[in-house]
Motif scaffolding. Sequence first.
Motif, short mmCIF file in Angstrom:
data_model
loop_
_atom_site.label_atom_id
_atom_site.label_comp_id
_atom_site.label_asym_id
_atom_site.label_seq_id
_atom_site.Cartn_x
_atom_site.Cartn_y
_atom_site.Cartn_z
N ALA A 128 0.83 -1.21 0.00
CA ALA A 128 0.00 0.00 0.00
C ALA A 128 0.86 1.26 0.00
N SER B 257 1.39 2.34 -3.40
CA SER B 257 0.20 2.44 -4.24
C SER B 257 0.21 3.74 -5.03
N SER B 258 -0.43 3.70 -6.19
CA SER B 258 -0.53 4.94 -6.97
C SER B 258 -1.69 5.78 -6.46
N ASN B 259 -2.51 5.20 -5.59
CA ASN B 259 -3.62 5.93 -4.98
C ASN B 259 -3.10 6.76 -3.80
N ARG C 12 -1.82 5.40 -0.11
CA ARG C 12 -0.39 5.55 0.16
C ARG C 12 -0.16 6.31 1.47
N SER D 259 -1.73 -5.53 -10.85
CA SER D 259 -1.96 -6.38 -9.67
C SER D 259 -1.43 -7.79 -9.93
#
Lengths: 272, 398
Positions: free
Chosen positions: B118, B121-123, B127, B309
């Motif tokens: 996480a 993560s690109s989110n 992140r 993923s």
Amino acid sequence: MTQPASSSPDASAFVAINKLTKKFGQKVAVNEVDLMLAKGETMAIIGPSAAGKSVLMKCLVGIYGADKGTIHLNGDDVTNSNAPTRPDWAEKIGMLFQQNALFDSLSVWENICFRQIELGTLNRKDARDRAIELLGLVGLAPESADLKPSDLSGGMQKRVGIARAISSDPEILLLDNPTAGLDPVLSNHIELMIAKIAEKRGTTVISITNDMHIARTRYQNLTMMYDGKVYWSGKTSEIDDAHNAHLTQMLDGSSQGPITMRTGKREDGVYA
Amino acid sequence: MSKPHHAPGDVRSKSLTDYLNDENVRAVLYQVVAIGLIILTSWYLVSNTLDNLEQQNISTGYSFLDLEASFEISESMIDYSAKSTYATALLVGLLNTIKVAFLGIILCTIIGIIFGVARLSSNWIVRKLATVYVETFRNIPVLLQLFFWYALIPNSFPHPRDALEPLPGVLLTSRGLYLPVPIADTAYTLMGIAAILALVAIYFVKKWAKKRQDATGEPFPMTAAGFGIFFGLVFIAYLLGGAPTEIDMPTLKGFNIRGGYNISPEFLALLIGLTVYTSTYVAEVVRSGIQAVPNGQWEAADSLGIKRSVALRKVILPQSMRVAIPPLTNQYLNLTKNSSLAVAVGYPDLVSVSNTTMNQTGQAIEAISIFMLIYLGLSLLTSLFMNWFNKKMALVER
């Protein structure tokens, strides 16, 4: 003959890159590049290190998006669509990476048919058979199918990389330095093999190389990149000795900067 | 004059300084001096201790282990009462330590991997949340975290009368978590044996499958076969044992809950505290492991049209585990050793039971020697296992 390379992009070209710009922060890696290639033709991209060759190739295959400009493949606009979001084109392009980028976590055959296994286009048994068939095509024994990439020598890894790149019968084959780090005999062998495979399938090939001799003898078209820009583009048959000497000097750094810009343009409007 | 002549250098006898300047002589000399100092110091300490113990009328030796412990232990995985021996009491403590360490290691690995991934993560929100989690729990001393969880559980959950029931039969109260369990039956022993047999069988089938694939190239559906063998055998054992269906449900009787399996607040606090604390370190190990995988691997998967993923699971994580295993071993060892902080929340682990034993018998040296040896043994076992695992996973470069 002397026309700016950025004039009207031709939709009839199979690969049509128009004014493509890719920046990394402040650094401009690819600067307003135009490139056209007809279906079934082959092109070598040469240029010194950091000329933007690999970045251009990664834009084509869908790893990087573009900051400006467009990429059309057979008329489809694929700019800024990464490979997983353009399934049809992901399948039609195969790429060999400079360091092969084989997956160390998987066996050789799983590497070759990773795409087919993961997208479910082949079951594992068929995928394995297909991988062994491809291994034969690139000159490797079926026994290597169950080895790990790290068990193979550099030349064998390169062959596996090529097998992976052609596993989905792509229409476009992108090769990033297919002969880097190989001895001259093996380089020649690999280049011959690629030419044979491509010719048999009518594949459009774009290959990055640092070898002017290979570029001139094995490819129909040549594009020279320098500092992110296209410095020269034309048919290899048009390169005379003087020109060859000049381009070679550019390549090895003994001549700095553009002296004359020249672009070859064919009657049908496709730059080559 | 009958002796043959020698060059002057040859006949000159070596003086003391010559010897002291000889590298080989020096190396031996230093070692002799070092060992001598160690022996002298230990002898001094041991003889002093023995003298002191004698003056206080404390006998030495491990014979106290056979005496009756005469203290209760709040939770035990084996039969134990105040009438049991000190040896049994220590075994109860050891099993409790192993229980919390084992579960803690599994949980912190799972949570750590989730937060490690996480953090990359690109989110943005995912992140940042992961970063906050890691930075918060990593930078607060684990002892304080244990106090926090131990204060939280009895105070935040309802009295048994108003127990929360998140799942049917599962009760959450200020006295811990109650789970329904099947009533003990020989069938379950049989199932346990079947499970072990199944694992052995899977090992051999896997070996055979690999041999066959090497020889004929025919792949074998090992995952499916493995699940089949395991659950098939366990189920057969269950049927052979008479297929018992009785379940011990936790129910409110009077002011407390009877029946079911009780997970005490002490255990929960310790497990959560250790897991959360260690998982932050595991997350960092996983993150650095992922970042150690060359970017080209992502790009190659990208170019094949593989989803991120899938690439993470099949390509990146297996490779990052290779880099991550040695530092992961450290974290597992830390968790096991930190479990001795159980004494702070009153969970009867090995150290806690040893402390009581020490206070009652006065055999401090013996008790401490026992748990030090056991911790050393546990740590060495963990290291051995992880070294074996590391070797198995390591990339053999040609």
